[in-house]
Design a protein around this motif. Sequence first.
Motif, short mmCIF file in Angstrom:
data_model
loop_
_atom_site.label_atom_id
_atom_site.label_comp_id
_atom_site.label_asym_id
_atom_site.label_seq_id
_atom_site.Cartn_x
_atom_site.Cartn_y
_atom_site.Cartn_z
N GLY A 21 10.08 31.73 -4.97
CA GLY A 21 8.94 30.83 -4.82
C GLY A 21 7.66 31.59 -4.55
N ALA A 22 7.75 32.64 -3.74
CA ALA A 22 6.57 33.46 -3.46
C ALA A 22 6.06 34.14 -4.73
CB ALA A 22 6.91 34.51 -2.40
N TYR A 23 6.98 34.57 -5.58
CA TYR A 23 6.58 35.20 -6.84
C TYR A 23 5.81 34.21 -7.72
CZ TYR A 23 6.87 37.56 -11.32
OH TYR A 23 6.54 38.13 -12.51
N VAL A 24 6.30 32.99 -7.80
CA VAL A 24 5.61 31.98 -8.61
C VAL A 24 4.22 31.70 -8.04
CG1 VAL A 24 5.67 29.54 -9.30
CG2 VAL A 24 7.74 30.92 -9.46
N LEU A 25 4.13 31.52 -6.73
CA LEU A 25 2.83 31.26 -6.12
C LEU A 25 1.89 32.46 -6.23
CD1 LEU A 25 3.85 29.22 -2.96
CD2 LEU A 25 2.64 28.40 -4.99
N THR A 26 2.45 33.66 -6.15
CA THR A 26 1.64 34.86 -6.30
C THR A 26 1.07 34.95 -7.70
OG1 THR A 26 2.90 36.03 -4.63
CG2 THR A 26 1.68 37.39 -6.17
N SER A 27 1.86 34.59 -8.68
CA SER A 27 1.37 34.59 -10.06
C SER A 27 0.20 33.62 -10.21
CB SER A 27 2.49 34.21 -11.03
OG SER A 27 3.52 35.14 -10.97
N TYR A 28 0.30 32.47 -9.59
CA TYR A 28 -0.78 31.49 -9.63
C TYR A 28 -1.99 31.99 -8.84
CZ TYR A 28 -3.41 27.20 -9.14
OH TYR A 28 -4.41 26.28 -9.16
N ALA A 29 -1.75 32.53 -7.66
CA ALA A 29 -2.83 32.96 -6.78
C ALA A 29 -3.62 34.12 -7.34
CB ALA A 29 -2.27 33.33 -5.40
N SER A 30 -3.02 34.89 -8.24
CA SER A 30 -3.73 36.04 -8.79
C SER A 30 -4.90 35.62 -9.68
CB SER A 30 -2.77 36.94 -9.57
OG SER A 30 -2.30 36.27 -10.71
N SER A 31 -4.86 34.39 -10.18
CA SER A 31 -5.95 33.95 -11.05
C SER A 31 -6.69 32.73 -10.52
CB SER A 31 -5.40 33.65 -12.44
OG SER A 31 -4.44 32.61 -12.37
N ALA A 32 -6.25 32.17 -9.41
CA ALA A 32 -6.90 30.97 -8.89
C ALA A 32 -7.83 31.33 -7.73
CB ALA A 32 -5.85 29.98 -8.42
N PRO A 33 -9.07 30.83 -7.77
CA PRO A 33 -9.98 31.10 -6.66
C PRO A 33 -9.55 30.35 -5.39
CG PRO A 33 -10.98 29.58 -8.20
CD PRO A 33 -9.68 30.00 -8.80
N GLY A 34 -9.91 30.89 -4.26
CA GLY A 34 -9.66 30.21 -2.99
C GLY A 34 -8.25 30.37 -2.44
N TRP A 35 -7.52 31.35 -2.88
CA TRP A 35 -6.15 31.53 -2.41
C TRP A 35 -6.02 32.73 -1.47
CZ3 TRP A 35 -1.18 29.43 -3.82
CH2 TRP A 35 -1.29 28.19 -4.43
N ARG A 36 -7.09 33.12 -0.82
CA ARG A 36 -7.06 34.29 0.06
C ARG A 36 -6.04 34.13 1.19
NH1 ARG A 36 -10.02 38.84 1.54
NH2 ARG A 36 -9.94 39.22 3.78
N ARG A 37 -5.94 32.92 1.75
CA ARG A 37 -4.96 32.69 2.82
C ARG A 37 -3.54 32.95 2.32
NH1 ARG A 37 -6.64 27.44 6.30
NH2 ARG A 37 -6.91 28.73 8.14
N TRP A 38 -3.26 32.50 1.10
CA TRP A 38 -1.94 32.73 0.53
C TRP A 38 -1.68 34.23 0.39
CZ3 TRP A 38 2.83 31.79 -0.01
CH2 TRP A 38 3.59 32.51 -0.92
N ARG A 39 -2.70 34.98 -0.02
CA ARG A 39 -2.53 36.42 -0.17
C ARG A 39 -2.12 37.05 1.15
NH1 ARG A 39 -8.01 38.07 -3.24
NH2 ARG A 39 -7.96 36.45 -4.81
N CYS A 40 -2.77 36.65 2.23
CA CYS A 40 -2.44 37.21 3.54
C CYS A 40 -1.06 36.73 4.01
CB CYS A 40 -3.52 36.87 4.55
SG CYS A 40 -5.09 37.68 4.14
N PHE A 41 -0.72 35.49 3.72
CA PHE A 41 0.61 35.00 4.06
C PHE A 41 1.67 35.77 3.26
CE2 PHE A 41 4.23 32.20 3.18
CZ PHE A 41 4.66 31.97 4.48
#
Length: 115
Positions: free
Chosen positions: A36-56
């Motif tokens: 699940g983290a891999y899927v969200l990371t793939s999304y977060a790499s191109s979506a703005p406003g996901w800095r919190r997810w990056r730190c999580f």
Amino acid sequence: MPLFHGLSPEIESHVAPERLPLVFRAMLVYFLVPLGAYVLTSYASSAPGWRRWRCFQFGLSVVYTLTNVAHFLVDILILDSRSDQVLLMAVMLLLGLLINAESWRWCRSKSSWHI
């Protein structure tokens, strides 16, 4: 992964039979969280406003690295441990440390794009 070593996947004498479903659910969650983290990371790499997810994601990678350290140490301390299992855990630990370093850089990154 006892099947890879020609052993029965049944957990005998370590866990009471009535607790086995809980153990298997915990194992399933442990393996599904990184997916699940891999899927969200793939999304977060191109979506703005996901800095919190990056730190999580950095924190999550540290937790998994710590569990790999514990598994590696247990594998070393077992008197009849298999060398291939120790090598596998050493590689997993090294990969985890590389993921930690990259996710730390990604967390600290100001832009939404990080290559």
